[in-house]
Design a protein around this motif. Structure first.
Motif, mmCIF file in Angstrom:
data_model
loop_
_atom_site.group_PDB
_atom_site.id
_atom_site.type_symbol
_atom_site.label_atom_id
_atom_site.label_comp_id
_atom_site.label_asym_id
_atom_site.label_seq_id
_atom_site.Cartn_x
_atom_site.Cartn_y
_atom_site.Cartn_z
ATOM 1 N N GLU A 115 -65.539 -1.795 -41.750
ATOM 2 C CA GLU A 115 -64.160 -2.370 -41.129
ATOM 3 C C GLU A 115 -64.463 -3.607 -40.487
ATOM 4 O OE1 GLU A 115 -60.473 -0.931 -38.494
ATOM 5 O OE2 GLU A 115 -62.407 0.121 -38.497
ATOM 6 N N LEU A 116 -63.738 -4.700 -40.580
ATOM 7 C CA LEU A 116 -63.596 -5.886 -39.692
ATOM 8 C C LEU A 116 -62.593 -5.572 -38.755
ATOM 9 C CD1 LEU A 116 -64.367 -8.841 -39.253
ATOM 10 C CD2 LEU A 116 -62.515 -9.424 -40.928
ATOM 11 N N ALA A 117 -63.036 -5.744 -37.451
ATOM 12 C CA ALA A 117 -62.213 -5.232 -36.409
ATOM 13 C C ALA A 117 -62.449 -6.250 -35.026
ATOM 14 C CB ALA A 117 -62.389 -3.633 -35.968
ATOM 15 N N GLY A 118 -61.572 -5.907 -34.295
ATOM 16 C CA GLY A 118 -61.596 -6.691 -32.776
ATOM 17 C C GLY A 118 -61.869 -8.188 -32.949
ATOM 18 N N VAL A 119 -61.244 -8.844 -33.862
ATOM 19 C CA VAL A 119 -61.174 -10.172 -34.231
ATOM 20 C C VAL A 119 -60.288 -10.821 -33.152
ATOM 21 C CG1 VAL A 119 -61.024 -12.149 -35.767
ATOM 22 C CG2 VAL A 119 -61.820 -10.011 -36.658
ATOM 23 N N GLY A 120 -60.760 -11.554 -32.399
ATOM 24 C CA GLY A 120 -59.905 -12.206 -31.257
ATOM 25 C C GLY A 120 -60.216 -13.604 -31.019
ATOM 26 N N THR A 121 -59.347 -14.486 -30.930
ATOM 27 C CA THR A 121 -59.585 -16.021 -30.306
ATOM 28 C C THR A 121 -58.787 -16.076 -29.065
ATOM 29 O OG1 THR A 121 -59.531 -16.520 -32.607
ATOM 30 C CG2 THR A 121 -59.283 -18.383 -31.186
ATOM 31 N N LEU A 122 -59.473 -16.749 -28.296
ATOM 32 C CA LEU A 122 -58.843 -17.191 -26.881
ATOM 33 C C LEU A 122 -57.529 -18.148 -27.314
ATOM 34 C CD1 LEU A 122 -61.830 -18.040 -24.718
ATOM 35 C CD2 LEU A 122 -60.404 -16.048 -24.558
ATOM 36 N N PRO A 123 -56.440 -17.943 -26.383
ATOM 37 C CA PRO A 123 -55.305 -18.789 -26.777
ATOM 38 C C PRO A 123 -55.468 -20.215 -27.025
ATOM 39 C CG PRO A 123 -54.812 -17.073 -25.147
ATOM 40 C CD PRO A 123 -56.500 -17.125 -25.256
ATOM 41 N N GLU A 124 -56.281 -20.924 -25.951
ATOM 42 C CA GLU A 124 -56.463 -22.528 -25.916
ATOM 43 C C GLU A 124 -57.093 -22.686 -27.244
ATOM 44 O OE1 GLU A 124 -59.477 -21.075 -23.010
ATOM 45 O OE2 GLU A 124 -57.437 -20.238 -23.812
ATOM 46 N N PHE A 125 -57.778 -21.844 -28.155
ATOM 47 C CA PHE A 125 -58.614 -22.154 -29.414
ATOM 48 C C PHE A 125 -57.868 -21.621 -30.689
ATOM 49 C CE2 PHE A 125 -61.914 -22.052 -26.014
ATOM 50 C CZ PHE A 125 -62.225 -23.337 -26.279
ATOM 51 N N ARG A 126 -56.563 -21.062 -30.630
ATOM 52 C CA ARG A 126 -56.177 -20.676 -31.609
ATOM 53 C C ARG A 126 -55.600 -21.737 -32.633
ATOM 54 N NH1 ARG A 126 -53.049 -15.727 -28.384
ATOM 55 N NH2 ARG A 126 -55.096 -14.579 -28.241
ATOM 56 N N ARG A 127 -55.631 -21.262 -33.890
ATOM 57 C CA ARG A 127 -54.939 -22.088 -34.971
ATOM 58 C C ARG A 127 -56.108 -23.286 -35.475
ATOM 59 N NH1 ARG A 127 -50.913 -19.526 -36.578
ATOM 60 N NH2 ARG A 127 -49.014 -19.256 -35.223
ATOM 61 N N LYS A 128 -57.466 -22.859 -35.036
ATOM 62 C CA LYS A 128 -58.550 -23.894 -35.209
ATOM 63 C C LYS A 128 -59.599 -23.491 -36.169
ATOM 64 C CE LYS A 128 -57.631 -26.228 -31.070
ATOM 65 N NZ LYS A 128 -58.394 -27.020 -29.899
#
Length: 181
Positions: A115-128
């Motif tokens: 399972e791929l889980a806990g995928v997170g990106t800090l707000p200032e780096f999203r959509r990159k």
């Protein structure tokens, strides 16, 4: 608090039963799968696949912040992650942008299915491309071994679109119900 996670296609009457017993719908998540043959790797972001001997605090803190928590993982959580990495039941990746921790991801499972889980990106780096690249690095490692399948529950439509670009396809819907007191 009691919580049920299930696939309505497998237990079609459970939803009505839970509603009659004072449970409420907490979430309806797309269940997605990706095999080695449909995997489309992403690149462009520096990603390190971590081992049990690496600094896991940075990864844990980054992913927690990505999900809105400012609390660092405690020693027990770091030890559990370290044990999972050492045993091979878990993989972890930390993505960096210009040397700064920007996001991360985990897989949990065995040599064939995870399972791929806990995928997170800090707000200032999203959509990159941070989440795509962190996920992709772990999937590539999984498919190098005799890995055959990666699955996940996408949190929302944006996440679903990210995973579709990596080669995931919709398989079913996971329903989450909690007791409504």
């Amino acid at each position: 608090m009691p919580r049920f996670e299930f696939f309505p296609t497998l237990v079609p009457n459970l939803q009505a039963l839970l509603l009659s017993r004072n449970y409420k719908l907490q979430g309806e998540l797309p269940l997605m799968v990706c095999g080695a043959e449909s995997f489309r790797p992403a690149d462009g972001i520096d990603v390190e696949v971590l081992s049990a001997s690496d600094d896991l605090m940075t990864l844990g803190t980054t992913v927690r912040r990505a999900f809105g928590s400012e609390e660092a993982p405690n020693d027990e959580e770091i030890a559990t992650t370290r044990e999972g990495l050492a045993s091979g039941r878990m993989r972890a990746a930390l993505a960096r942008v210009d040397g700064i921790a920007a996001g991360g991801a985990y897989t949990v499972g065995d040599a064939a299915i995870c399972e791929l889980a806990g995928v997170g990106t800090l707000p200032e780096f999203r959509r990159k491309g941070v989440a795509s690249c962190a996920s992709s690095a772990l999937m590539a490692e999984h498919f190098k071994e005799p890995g055959t399948l990666v699955w996940l529950s996408a949190g929302d439509d944006v996440a679903k679109a990210v995973y579709e670009r990596l080669g995931f396809r919709l398989l079913s819907t996971q329903m989450n119900y909690i007791q409504d007191n």
